[in-house]
Write a protein that holds these residues in place. Structure first.
Motif, mmCIF file in Angstrom:
data_model
loop_
_atom_site.group_PDB
_atom_site.id
_atom_site.type_symbol
_atom_site.label_atom_id
_atom_site.label_comp_id
_atom_site.label_asym_id
_atom_site.label_seq_id
_atom_site.Cartn_x
_atom_site.Cartn_y
_atom_site.Cartn_z
ATOM 1 N N UNK A 86 0.829 -1.214 0.000
ATOM 2 C CA UNK A 86 0.000 0.000 0.000
ATOM 3 C C UNK A 86 0.863 1.263 0.000
ATOM 4 N N UNK A 87 0.423 2.259 -0.759
ATOM 5 C CA UNK A 87 1.083 3.567 -0.738
ATOM 6 C C UNK A 87 0.443 4.369 0.405
ATOM 7 N N UNK A 88 1.242 5.091 1.209
ATOM 8 C CA UNK A 88 0.693 5.715 2.425
ATOM 9 C C UNK A 88 -0.030 7.035 2.169
ATOM 10 N N UNK A 89 -0.754 7.106 1.054
ATOM 11 C CA UNK A 89 -1.482 8.332 0.745
ATOM 12 C C UNK A 89 -2.952 8.021 0.485
ATOM 13 N N UNK A 90 -3.801 8.997 0.766
ATOM 14 C CA UNK A 90 -5.234 8.880 0.513
ATOM 15 C C UNK A 90 -5.582 9.868 -0.584
ATOM 16 N N UNK A 91 -6.362 9.397 -1.547
ATOM 17 C CA UNK A 91 -6.776 10.244 -2.670
ATOM 18 C C UNK A 91 -8.231 10.642 -2.440
ATOM 19 N N UNK A 92 -8.503 11.927 -2.358
ATOM 20 C CA UNK A 92 -9.870 12.407 -2.121
ATOM 21 C C UNK A 92 -10.336 13.221 -3.327
ATOM 22 N N UNK A 93 -11.546 12.918 -3.785
ATOM 23 C CA UNK A 93 -12.181 13.730 -4.820
ATOM 24 C C UNK A 93 -13.454 14.323 -4.230
ATOM 25 N N UNK A 94 -13.701 15.582 -4.556
ATOM 26 C CA UNK A 94 -14.885 16.284 -4.037
ATOM 27 C C UNK A 94 -15.694 16.854 -5.193
ATOM 28 N N UNK A 95 -16.976 16.475 -5.237
ATOM 29 C CA UNK A 95 -17.901 17.032 -6.223
ATOM 30 C C UNK A 95 -18.752 18.156 -5.630
ATOM 31 N N UNK A 96 -18.869 18.148 -4.307
ATOM 32 C CA UNK A 96 -19.576 19.202 -3.569
ATOM 33 C C UNK A 96 -18.738 19.523 -2.337
ATOM 34 N N UNK A 97 -18.836 20.741 -1.859
ATOM 35 C CA UNK A 97 -18.087 21.125 -0.654
ATOM 36 C C UNK A 97 -18.724 20.500 0.584
ATOM 37 N N UNK A 98 -17.889 19.883 1.415
ATOM 38 C CA UNK A 98 -18.336 19.310 2.694
ATOM 39 C C UNK A 98 -17.096 19.073 3.548
ATOM 40 N N UNK A 99 -17.322 18.748 4.808
ATOM 41 C CA UNK A 99 -16.237 18.303 5.680
ATOM 42 C C UNK A 99 -15.097 19.287 5.801
ATOM 43 N N UNK A 101 -13.120 20.618 3.698
ATOM 44 C CA UNK A 101 -13.041 21.728 2.727
ATOM 45 C C UNK A 101 -13.835 22.931 3.243
ATOM 46 N N UNK A 102 -14.983 22.640 3.834
ATOM 47 C CA UNK A 102 -15.820 23.708 4.395
ATOM 48 C C UNK A 102 -15.099 24.359 5.573
ATOM 49 N N UNK A 103 -14.532 23.491 6.430
ATOM 50 C CA UNK A 103 -13.847 24.011 7.632
ATOM 51 C C UNK A 103 -12.620 24.842 7.279
ATOM 52 N N UNK A 104 -11.804 24.336 6.304
ATOM 53 C CA UNK A 104 -10.509 24.991 6.052
ATOM 54 C C UNK A 104 -10.618 26.189 5.129
ATOM 55 N N UNK A 105 -11.494 26.109 4.128
ATOM 56 C CA UNK A 105 -11.511 27.166 3.111
ATOM 57 C C UNK A 105 -12.758 28.031 3.172
ATOM 58 N N UNK A 107 -15.790 27.453 2.282
ATOM 59 C CA UNK A 107 -16.738 27.318 1.165
ATOM 60 C C UNK A 107 -18.052 26.782 1.744
ATOM 61 N N UNK A 108 -19.191 27.308 1.293
ATOM 62 C CA UNK A 108 -20.479 26.871 1.846
ATOM 63 C C UNK A 108 -20.717 25.398 1.544
ATOM 64 N N UNK A 109 -21.213 24.656 2.554
ATOM 65 C CA UNK A 109 -21.496 23.230 2.353
ATOM 66 C C UNK A 109 -22.478 23.054 1.207
ATOM 67 N N UNK A 110 -22.182 22.109 0.340
ATOM 68 C CA UNK A 110 -23.081 21.811 -0.772
ATOM 69 C C UNK A 110 -22.716 22.511 -2.066
#
Ligand code: TMP
Ligand code: ASP
Length: 237
Positions: A86-99, A101-105, A107-110
């Protein structure tokens, strides 16, 4: 199949040697964790539900041409998988703002994200899975530049396939996390795809139907996982 030596126990799954060379037994437990293990619980039937959910998704991805480690279901809570480094990285894709991304940047949820946002995280509970970029990954030897390109391409290919699959079930695929590994140098999708590692909202009501129900104490966690499964054609019993 008899479980061999325990090789690894994660927060929700355990991995054992199997009787077949190059194949491992992945056992889905009822243990449920959030916030890097700070919130823990046992949820009845979660192991069975996620095992069958993952088997269904992996089969869909495999038939659409995404290489995965999945071999076959062994029991209600166990699957046979190819052994990967296993490679020790996680790949995340976001189609809507949540979690995060909302907390750090802020951006309004949804908010719809077009093109989808792609992020890497370093897999380390001790460090709280920090966000990293390609440069960190190459410099620290977590993956090669070629593997980075392959992980991005495969994660976005998975997005195209799964957006459609969930859309047909009246669900929005908000975001998700994938992990990859190699077998004889070939990169393939490992770990799991289940409502534990993605966000899914009802397309009409925007009701959360994923692990946010556990994170946010919304109740009916496994009922929601089952409902999502039923809508896309997963058979649980
Ligand atoms: P985030 O909003 O917390 O960054 O998570 C984005 C998506 O990735 C969400 O569906 C949860 C999933 N995820 C995990 O399952 N495990 C992880 O360690 C991380 C960082 C994200
Ligand atoms: N699965 C991770 C954990 O248990 C992250 C999360 O889902 O919040 O901590």
């Amino acid at each position: 199949m008899k479980q061999g030596k325990l090789l690894y126990a994660g927060k929700a799954k355990s991995v054992f040697e199997s009787e077949i060379p190059g194949r491992l037994i992945m056992e889905y437990r009822n243990d449920t964790s959030a916030f890097d293990g700070k919130k823990l619980a046992q949820l009845d039937d979660k192991g069975m539900v996620n095992n069958k959910f993952n088997a269904f998704i992996m089969a869909q991805l495999q038939s659409a041409g995404v290489p995965t480690h999945f071999d076959r279901l062994l029991s209600e809570t166990e699957s046979l998988v190819r052994a990967l480094d296993m490679l020790p990285v996680e790949c995340v894709v976001r189609n809507r703002a949540a979690g995060s991304l909302v907390r750090k940047l802020g951006i309004a949820e949804g908010t719809e994200l077009q093109p989808p946002v792609f992020e890497f995280f370093y897999k380390s509970d001790a460090l709280g899975d920090p966000m990293i970029n390609d440069s960190h990954i190459v410099t620290f030897g977590w993956a090669t530049a070629e593997q980075i390109a392959q992980m991005k391409a495969l994660t976005l290919q998975v997005n195209d396939i799964l957006i459609e699959l969930f859309h047909a079930g009246g669900l929005i695929l908000v975001d998700y996390k994938l992990e990859f590994g190699t077998s004889d140098g070939v990169l393939m999708l490992g770990d799991e795809f289940s409502p534990d590692g993605c966000r899914l909202w009802d397309a009409k009501t925007l009701e959360k139907m994923d692990k946010d129900r556990f994170r946010q104490d919304l109740g009916n966690v496994i009922e929601a996982y089952r409902e999502v499964g039923h809508r896309i054609g997963v058979k649980f019993d």
